[in-house]
Design an enzyme around this catalytic site. Structure first.
Site, PDB file in Angstrom:
ATOM      1  N   HIS A   1      70.338  38.313  43.060  1.00  0.00           N
ATOM      2  CA  HIS A   1      71.185  38.333  44.250  1.00  0.00           C
ATOM      3  C   HIS A   1      71.852  36.956  44.373  1.00  0.00           C
ATOM      4  CE1 HIS A   1      72.608  38.349  48.236  1.00  0.00           C
ATOM      5  NE2 HIS A   1      71.603  37.684  48.750  1.00  0.00           N
TER       6      HIS A   1
ATOM      7  N   ASN B   1      77.639  34.854  49.630  1.00  0.00           N
ATOM      8  CA  ASN B   1      76.528  35.813  49.639  1.00  0.00           C
ATOM      9  C   ASN B   1      77.033  37.139  50.217  1.00  0.00           C
ATOM     10  OD1 ASN B   1      74.296  37.334  50.354  1.00  0.00           O
ATOM     11  ND2 ASN B   1      73.120  35.614  51.156  1.00  0.00           N
TER      12      ASN B   1
ATOM     13  N   CYS C   1      69.608  42.242  51.407  1.00  0.00           N
ATOM     14  CA  CYS C   1      70.163  41.822  50.106  1.00  0.00           C
ATOM     15  C   CYS C   1      69.429  42.454  48.917  1.00  0.00           C
ATOM     16  CB  CYS C   1      70.133  40.314  49.995  1.00  0.00           C
ATOM     17  SG  CYS C   1      70.843  39.501  51.430  1.00  0.00           S
TER      18      CYS C   1
HETATM   19  C1  LIG Z   1      71.197  27.005  54.386  1.00  0.00           C
HETATM   20  C2  LIG Z   1      70.924  25.841  53.434  1.00  0.00           C
HETATM   21  C3  LIG Z   1      72.084  25.707  52.464  1.00  0.00           C
HETATM   22  C4  LIG Z   1      70.859  24.566  54.284  1.00  0.00           C
HETATM   23  O1  LIG Z   1      70.578  23.468  53.426  1.00  0.00           O
HETATM   24  P1  LIG Z   1      69.484  22.416  53.859  1.00  0.00           P
HETATM   25  O2  LIG Z   1      69.502  21.339  52.837  1.00  0.00           O
HETATM   26  O3  LIG Z   1      68.195  23.137  54.074  1.00  0.00           O
HETATM   27  O4  LIG Z   1      70.085  21.860  55.173  1.00  0.00           O
HETATM   28  P2  LIG Z   1      69.409  21.727  56.611  1.00  0.00           P
HETATM   29  O5  LIG Z   1      69.323  23.070  57.258  1.00  0.00           O
HETATM   30  O6  LIG Z   1      68.169  20.906  56.477  1.00  0.00           O
HETATM   31  O7  LIG Z   1      70.490  20.869  57.329  1.00  0.00           O
HETATM   32  C5  LIG Z   1      70.713  19.534  56.969  1.00  0.00           C
HETATM   33  C6  LIG Z   1      71.825  19.012  57.840  1.00  0.00           C
HETATM   34  O8  LIG Z   1      73.060  19.638  57.439  1.00  0.00           O
HETATM   35  C7  LIG Z   1      73.693  20.179  58.574  1.00  0.00           C
HETATM   36  N1  LIG Z   1      74.456  21.364  58.198  1.00  0.00           N
HETATM   37  C8  LIG Z   1      74.099  22.643  58.230  1.00  0.00           C
HETATM   38  N2  LIG Z   1      75.109  23.429  57.825  1.00  0.00           N
HETATM   39  C9  LIG Z   1      76.126  22.593  57.528  1.00  0.00           C
HETATM   40  C10 LIG Z   1      77.435  22.789  57.052  1.00  0.00           C
HETATM   41  N3  LIG Z   1      77.926  24.013  56.802  1.00  0.00           N
HETATM   42  N4  LIG Z   1      78.204  21.716  56.840  1.00  0.00           N
HETATM   43  C11 LIG Z   1      77.740  20.479  57.091  1.00  0.00           C
HETATM   44  N5  LIG Z   1      76.524  20.227  57.546  1.00  0.00           N
HETATM   45  C12 LIG Z   1      75.725  21.273  57.761  1.00  0.00           C
HETATM   46  C13 LIG Z   1      72.575  20.521  59.527  1.00  0.00           C
HETATM   47  O9  LIG Z   1      73.056  20.588  60.851  1.00  0.00           O
HETATM   48  C14 LIG Z   1      71.645  19.341  59.318  1.00  0.00           C
HETATM   49  O10 LIG Z   1      72.125  18.255  60.049  1.00  0.00           O
HETATM   50  P3  LIG Z   1      71.123  17.296  60.882  1.00  0.00           P
HETATM   51  O11 LIG Z   1      70.239  16.700  59.823  1.00  0.00           O
HETATM   52  O12 LIG Z   1      72.052  16.357  61.529  1.00  0.00           O
HETATM   53  O13 LIG Z   1      70.398  18.232  61.788  1.00  0.00           O
HETATM   54  C15 LIG Z   1      69.599  26.027  52.671  1.00  0.00           C
HETATM   55  O14 LIG Z   1      68.501  25.912  53.559  1.00  0.00           O
HETATM   56  C16 LIG Z   1      69.533  27.327  51.960  1.00  0.00           C
HETATM   57  O15 LIG Z   1      70.227  27.519  50.987  1.00  0.00           O
HETATM   58  N6  LIG Z   1      68.689  28.271  52.425  1.00  0.00           N
HETATM   59  C17 LIG Z   1      68.658  29.606  51.910  1.00  0.00           C
HETATM   60  C18 LIG Z   1      69.646  30.438  52.693  1.00  0.00           C
HETATM   61  C19 LIG Z   1      69.985  31.748  52.068  1.00  0.00           C
HETATM   62  O16 LIG Z   1      70.273  31.810  50.890  1.00  0.00           O
HETATM   63  N7  LIG Z   1      69.953  32.795  52.888  1.00  0.00           N
HETATM   64  C20 LIG Z   1      70.293  34.099  52.505  1.00  0.00           C
HETATM   65  C21 LIG Z   1      69.193  34.731  51.763  1.00  0.00           C
HETATM   66  S1  LIG Z   1      69.566  36.367  51.396  1.00  0.00           S
END
Ligand SMILES: CC(C)(COP(=O)(O)OP(=O)(O)OC[C@H]1O[C@@H](n2cnc3c(N)ncnc32)[C@H](O)[C@@H]1OP(=O)(O)O)[C@@H](O)C(=O)NCCC(=O)NCCS
Length: 312
Positions: free
Chosen positions: A239, A269, A113
């Site tokens: 980004h 993204n 990215c």
């Molecule tokens: C990916 C992201 C949105 C997840 O949010 P989060 O608050 O950290 O969520 P978690 O991973 O802790 O998951 C929380 C719960 O939501 C669930 N979950 C994950 N994706 C889900 C979705 N699409 N819909 C519903 N629930 C979802 C998980 O399974 C978890 O459930 P559990 O508690 O029963 O295990 C967040 O971590 C993030 O934005 N990270 C950066 C990712 C990114 O930008 N990557 C690219 C960089 S270039």
């Protein structure tokens, strides 16, 4: 500070819009969950289009707007981690599709990215010795081809798209940039190339922590190098991975409302494509005009990050 001149930009998005609501019929998710965590409502996925179709569309638009013919280009770089083929490169395919001259320096680069900003920096250096004084820098991704559509942790985050910029040789340009890499396959990884179906694997929380750390640090370094404050910037284009990453950094830096541009609601993204798509939107809507101080930061897989302070 005079940054190298970006003469024009272009963008090309696949026509198919995929909403969170549509994805919620394939995996256990909802528009409410995805939008509240990421700021994303919809994204585009390629159906009929290849990556090359997108790259050629965006590149032609940028060249037309710059008033240049393909044979005037001396450097052609495509930043991507999802090329149509491992070989030939997207840049070589573009050479043929656009009719660039055969002595044009054409190659792809993969800095995930952060790739578009790595591309701008590389093109700027190469232009010093290139046969002709214009570079085409393209960020192009078809991430839908490496998504596991049964994995709700990742399939809701990404989209396909392409943005392009035409840069002019300017050997006197002095611009502030920061670049970084930290090998870390545990945080985010995509297999391939190879026979195994590829998929994005990600530790979302680790990537979130990494992103807010390096984006804030990069912006502070660029402001210090320029000797200015956040209030002196006209726009910040990060980004477009996630609205919460951007909002978190904006709060830490006490940035004024609206300084950080956000369009991930419509595109998700798009990795290396997100910054040039955003720049092109801003130019076309008249929000980005000559002389403005624009700070851009990319971050992502590798891990990699990059920032640049541009005088538009
Ligand atoms: C990916 C992201 C949105 C997840 O949010 P989060 O608050 O950290 O969520 P978690 O991973 O802790 O998951 C929380 C719960 O939501 C669930 N979950 C994950 N994706 C889900 C979705 N699409 N819909 C519903 N629930 C979802 C998980 O399974 C978890 O459930 P559990 O508690 O029963 O295990 C967040 O971590 C993030 O934005 N990270 C950066 C990712 C990114 O930008 N990557 C690219 C960089 S270039």
């Amino acid at each position: 500070m005079s940054a190298p001149k970006i003469l024009a930009t272009g963008r090309c998005l696949p026509s198919r819009v995929v909403t969170n609501e549509e994805l919620s019929r394939q995996v256990d998710t909802s528009d409410q969950w995805v939008f509240s965590r990421t700021g994303i409502h919809s994204r585009r996925f390629c159906t009929g289009e290849s990556g090359l179709d997108l790259a050629a569309g965006a590149a032609r638009q940028a060249l037309d707007r710059a008033g240049l013919k393909p044979e005037e280009v001396g450097v052609c770089l495509v930043a991507t981690f999802t090329p149509d083929y491992a070989s030939p490169s997207m840049a070589c395919l573009l050479q043929e599709r656009l009719g660039l001259k055969e002595d044009t320096l054409c190659f792809d680069l993969n800095a995930a990215c952060a790739g578009f900003l790595y591309g701008l920096k590389t093109a700027h250096a190469l232009l010093a010795e290139a046969a002709r004084p214009y570079a085409l820098v393209v960020g192009c991704e078809v991430i839908s081809r490496v998504l596991d559509m049964t994995d709700r942790n990742t399939c809701v985050l990404f989209g396909d798209g392409c943005g392009a910029a035409v840069m002019e040789r300017d050997e006197s340009a002095v611009w502030h940039t920061v670049f970084g890499s930290r090998g870390d396959p545990a945080s985010i990884m995509v297999e391939g190339p190879g026979p195994v179906p590829s998929a994005v694997h990600m530790d979302g929380k680790a990537v979130f922590r990494f992103a807010v750390e390096v984006v804030e640090a990069s912006i502070r370094q660029l402001l210090e190098a320029e000797g200015c404050s956040i209030d002196d910037l006209d726009l910040v284009v990060c980004h477009q991975a996630n609205a919460r990453i951007i909002d978190h950094v904006a709060r830490k830096l006490k940035a004024r409302e609206g300084l950080f541009y956000k369009n991930m609601a419509r595109y998700g993204n798009t990795s290396a494509a997100s910054i040039p798509i955003a720049l092109d939107e801003l130019v076309q809507e008249g929000s980005l005009s000559p002389g403005m101080r624009v700070l851009t930061v990319g971050f992502g897989g590798g891990l990699t990050w990059a920032g640049a302070l541009l005088r538009w």
